[in-house]
Design an enzyme around this catalytic site. Structure first.
Site, PDB file in Angstrom:
ATOM      1  N   ARG A  72       5.981  -6.867   3.459  1.00  0.00           N
ATOM      2  CA  ARG A  72       4.818  -7.438   4.143  1.00  0.00           C
ATOM      3  C   ARG A  72       4.443  -8.806   3.597  1.00  0.00           C
ATOM      4  NH1 ARG A  72       3.755  -1.906   3.981  1.00  0.00           N
ATOM      5  NH2 ARG A  72       2.560  -2.132   2.076  1.00  0.00           N
ATOM      6  N   GLU A 109       3.604   4.336  -9.573  1.00  0.00           N
ATOM      7  CA  GLU A 109       2.842   5.498 -10.042  1.00  0.00           C
ATOM      8  C   GLU A 109       3.815   6.623 -10.430  1.00  0.00           C
ATOM      9  OE1 GLU A 109      -0.119   6.674  -7.283  1.00  0.00           O
ATOM     10  OE2 GLU A 109      -0.986   8.168  -8.631  1.00  0.00           O
TER      11      GLU A 109
HETATM   12  P1  AMP Z   1       0.466  -3.124  -6.625  1.00  0.00           P
HETATM   13  O1  AMP Z   1       1.809  -3.361  -7.252  1.00  0.00           O
HETATM   14  O2  AMP Z   1      -0.180  -1.871  -7.112  1.00  0.00           O
HETATM   15  O3  AMP Z   1      -0.434  -4.327  -6.725  1.00  0.00           O
HETATM   16  O4  AMP Z   1       0.728  -2.849  -5.083  1.00  0.00           O
HETATM   17  C1  AMP Z   1       0.941  -3.922  -4.220  1.00  0.00           C
HETATM   18  C2  AMP Z   1       2.064  -3.643  -3.274  1.00  0.00           C
HETATM   19  O5  AMP Z   1       1.953  -2.357  -2.680  1.00  0.00           O
HETATM   20  C3  AMP Z   1       2.046  -4.651  -2.147  1.00  0.00           C
HETATM   21  O6  AMP Z   1       3.387  -4.984  -1.806  1.00  0.00           O
HETATM   22  C4  AMP Z   1       1.336  -3.935  -1.022  1.00  0.00           C
HETATM   23  O7  AMP Z   1       1.970  -4.194   0.210  1.00  0.00           O
HETATM   24  C5  AMP Z   1       1.408  -2.460  -1.376  1.00  0.00           C
HETATM   25  N1  AMP Z   1       0.101  -1.811  -1.430  1.00  0.00           N
HETATM   26  C6  AMP Z   1      -0.456  -1.214  -2.506  1.00  0.00           C
HETATM   27  N2  AMP Z   1      -1.626  -0.658  -2.221  1.00  0.00           N
HETATM   28  C7  AMP Z   1      -1.843  -0.922  -0.922  1.00  0.00           C
HETATM   29  C8  AMP Z   1      -2.919  -0.620  -0.016  1.00  0.00           C
HETATM   30  N3  AMP Z   1      -4.003   0.075  -0.398  1.00  0.00           N
HETATM   31  N4  AMP Z   1      -2.816  -1.058   1.251  1.00  0.00           N
HETATM   32  C9  AMP Z   1      -1.727  -1.754   1.657  1.00  0.00           C
HETATM   33  N5  AMP Z   1      -0.685  -2.065   0.857  1.00  0.00           N
HETATM   34  C10 AMP Z   1      -0.740  -1.650  -0.416  1.00  0.00           C
END
Ligand code: AMP
Length: 185
Positions: A72, A109
């Site tokens: 995305r 996770e």
């Molecule tokens: P993080 O590594 O935890 O910051 O997660 C970010 C990645 O996971 C990005 O590539 C987002 O597209 C996806 N992502 C994580 N949480 C969400 C959420 N609540 N809504 C949409 N995409 C998310």
């Protein structure tokens, strides 16, 4: 003839973008509040308004390349690069690029994932803006930053369409690098 009514708010109002962002509970797994940007993408005025907001902090700067995170991060990242007069380099999931590639693993996770990029597409002189659609814990964007540094280039900023503020993903990103989000929830 008098002006009958004031003009509507311009579509770049933060409230319009925030209102168009769809939150989907328990997707793709229980407990996740998924931030869905497809309604923004599908609306020409909102799509342009979001790109305006994404580009504004970096316009007139020295960004030479945008590195967008699969998948995305490509929605707005490539268009953002074009707005900034910069190149676009995809950071892809393992095995998608023909190579040679650099790889950076990061923790999820449950388990691990990794990102790869074509180092040959990123000169060591590159001044890189890392972009993804959403920052949650920051682990994905942090891995993308490490990947850019492994290529010998410099991360000059990190950009998101949406920041989930309570998760404080910013604290996982390199210290001293500017971070900008178009929408904060
Ligand atoms: P993080 O590594 O935890 O910051 O997660 C970010 C990645 O996971 C990005 O590539 C987002 O597209 C996806 N992502 C994580 N949480 C969400 C959420 N609540 N809504 C949409 N995409 C998310």
């Amino acid at each position: 003839m008098p002006n009958p009514r004031p003009p509507p708010n311009p579509p770049n109002a933060v409230t319009d973008l925030a209102a168009a962002l769809r939150t989907v509970p328990d997707f793709p797994s229980p407990g996740v509040q998924f931030k869905d940007l497809t309604p923004v993408l599908a609306d020409p005025a909102l799509f342009a308004a979001l790109l305006d907001r994404l580009a504004a902090p970096w316009t007139g700067g020295d960004v030479t390349h945008v590195v967008g995170v699969e998948a995305r991060g490509y929605w707005f990242g490539a268009a953002l690069a074009a707005r900034l007069g910069a190149g676009f380099v995809p950071a892809r999931k393992p095995g998608k690029l023909p190579g040679p590639t650099l790889r950076e693993a990061y923790a999820l996770e449950y388990g691990q994932d990794a990102l790869e990029l074509h180092a040959a597409d990123l000169p060591t002189s590159a001044r890189v803006l890392v972009h993804d659609d959403v920052i949650a814990t920051g682990g994905t964007a942090a891995a993308a930053c490490r990947l850019v540094e492994a290529a010998g280039a410099t991360v000059v900023g990190v950009s998101f369409a949406v920041e989930i503020a309570f998760l404080d993903g910013r604290s996982a990103l390199p210290v001293g690098v500017p971070v900008e989000a178009a929408i904060t929830v």
